[in-house]
Design a protein around this motif. Structure first.
Motif, short mmCIF file in Angstrom:
data_model
loop_
_atom_site.label_atom_id
_atom_site.label_comp_id
_atom_site.label_asym_id
_atom_site.label_seq_id
_atom_site.Cartn_x
_atom_site.Cartn_y
_atom_site.Cartn_z
N CYS A 192 0.86 -1.18 0.00
CA CYS A 192 0.00 0.00 0.00
C CYS A 192 0.89 1.24 0.00
O CYS A 192 1.91 1.27 0.70
CB CYS A 192 -0.88 -0.01 1.25
N THR A 193 0.53 2.26 -0.78
CA THR A 193 1.36 3.46 -0.86
C THR A 193 1.30 4.31 0.40
O THR A 193 2.17 5.14 0.61
CB THR A 193 0.96 4.32 -2.07
N VAL A 194 0.30 4.11 1.26
CA VAL A 194 0.16 4.91 2.48
C VAL A 194 0.79 4.20 3.67
O VAL A 194 1.66 4.75 4.34
CB VAL A 194 -1.32 5.23 2.76
N CYS A 195 0.37 2.96 3.94
CA CYS A 195 0.83 2.29 5.15
C CYS A 195 1.89 1.22 4.91
O CYS A 195 2.52 0.77 5.85
CB CYS A 195 -0.36 1.66 5.87
N GLY A 196 2.06 0.79 3.67
CA GLY A 196 3.08 -0.21 3.37
C GLY A 196 2.62 -1.65 3.53
O GLY A 196 3.37 -2.56 3.24
N ARG A 197 1.41 -1.85 4.03
CA ARG A 197 0.88 -3.20 4.21
C ARG A 197 0.65 -3.85 2.84
O ARG A 197 0.19 -3.20 1.91
CB ARG A 197 -0.42 -3.14 5.00
N ASP A 198 0.98 -5.13 2.71
CA ASP A 198 0.77 -5.83 1.45
C ASP A 198 -0.71 -6.00 1.17
O ASP A 198 -1.50 -6.32 2.05
CB ASP A 198 1.42 -7.22 1.48
N LYS A 199 -1.07 -5.77 -0.08
CA LYS A 199 -2.43 -6.07 -0.53
C LYS A 199 -2.33 -7.14 -1.60
O LYS A 199 -1.48 -7.06 -2.50
CB LYS A 199 -3.14 -4.82 -1.04
N THR A 200 -3.15 -8.15 -1.50
CA THR A 200 -3.12 -9.28 -2.40
C THR A 200 -4.12 -9.06 -3.53
O THR A 200 -5.20 -8.52 -3.31
CB THR A 200 -3.47 -10.58 -1.63
N TRP A 201 -3.74 -9.51 -4.71
CA TRP A 201 -4.57 -9.38 -5.90
C TRP A 201 -5.97 -9.92 -5.64
O TRP A 201 -6.15 -10.93 -4.98
CB TRP A 201 -3.91 -10.15 -7.05
N ARG A 202 -6.97 -9.23 -6.18
CA ARG A 202 -8.37 -9.66 -6.11
C ARG A 202 -8.94 -9.67 -7.52
O ARG A 202 -8.53 -8.89 -8.37
CB ARG A 202 -9.19 -8.70 -5.26
N LYS A 203 -9.90 -10.54 -7.75
CA LYS A 203 -10.50 -10.64 -9.07
C LYS A 203 -11.12 -9.30 -9.50
O LYS A 203 -11.07 -8.93 -10.67
CB LYS A 203 -11.56 -11.73 -9.08
N ALA A 204 -11.68 -8.56 -8.56
CA ALA A 204 -12.29 -7.26 -8.87
C ALA A 204 -11.25 -6.27 -9.40
O ALA A 204 -11.59 -5.32 -10.09
CB ALA A 204 -12.96 -6.69 -7.63
N TRP A 205 -9.96 -6.48 -9.07
CA TRP A 205 -8.90 -5.61 -9.52
C TRP A 205 -8.21 -6.11 -10.79
O TRP A 205 -7.21 -5.54 -11.22
CB TRP A 205 -7.84 -5.45 -8.43
N ALA A 206 -8.72 -7.15 -11.40
CA ALA A 206 -8.06 -7.79 -12.54
C ALA A 206 -7.79 -6.81 -13.68
O ALA A 206 -6.72 -6.84 -14.28
CB ALA A 206 -8.89 -8.96 -13.05
N LYS A 207 -8.73 -5.93 -13.98
CA LYS A 207 -8.57 -5.02 -15.11
C LYS A 207 -7.74 -3.79 -14.79
O LYS A 207 -7.26 -3.12 -15.70
CB LYS A 207 -9.95 -4.58 -15.62
N ASN A 208 -7.58 -3.47 -13.51
CA ASN A 208 -6.84 -2.25 -13.16
C ASN A 208 -5.81 -2.47 -12.04
O ASN A 208 -5.55 -1.57 -11.25
CB ASN A 208 -7.81 -1.13 -12.77
N TRP A 209 -5.21 -3.63 -11.98
CA TRP A 209 -4.25 -3.96 -10.92
C TRP A 209 -3.11 -2.95 -10.86
O TRP A 209 -2.63 -2.58 -9.78
CB TRP A 209 -3.72 -5.37 -11.12
N ASP A 210 -2.66 -2.43 -12.00
CA ASP A 210 -1.56 -1.47 -12.00
C ASP A 210 -1.94 -0.15 -11.35
O ASP A 210 -1.09 0.58 -10.85
CB ASP A 210 -1.08 -1.21 -13.42
N GLN A 211 -3.23 0.19 -11.33
CA GLN A 211 -3.69 1.45 -10.75
C GLN A 211 -4.08 1.32 -9.27
O GLN A 211 -4.33 2.33 -8.63
CB GLN A 211 -4.88 2.01 -11.52
N VAL A 212 -4.15 0.11 -8.74
CA VAL A 212 -4.53 -0.09 -7.34
C VAL A 212 -3.37 0.36 -6.46
O VAL A 212 -2.26 -0.16 -6.56
CB VAL A 212 -4.88 -1.57 -7.06
#
Length: 58
Positions: A17-37
């Protein structure tokens, strides 16, 4: 070739995460915009102006 998720989250991509640094794992809802998450949660998205501070999750 289409891959299907079999329940092993360790094989999914993740990024910090760009704010807290915690890892976020890929989700199907983010499939089309993973680079922007950028944020792990709505709270971090709202606190993006405070990105120099490390937020505490937990």
């Amino acid at each position: 070739m289409k891959t299907t998720f079999k329940g092993n989250k360790q094989s999914l991509p993740s990024k910090p995460c760009t704010v807290c640094g915690r890892d976020k794992t890929w989700r199907k809802a983010w499939a089309k915009n993973w680079d922007q998450v950028l944020y792990c949660s709505e709270a971090c998205r709202k606190n993006k102006s405070n990105s120099t501070q490390v937020a505490k999750h937990g």
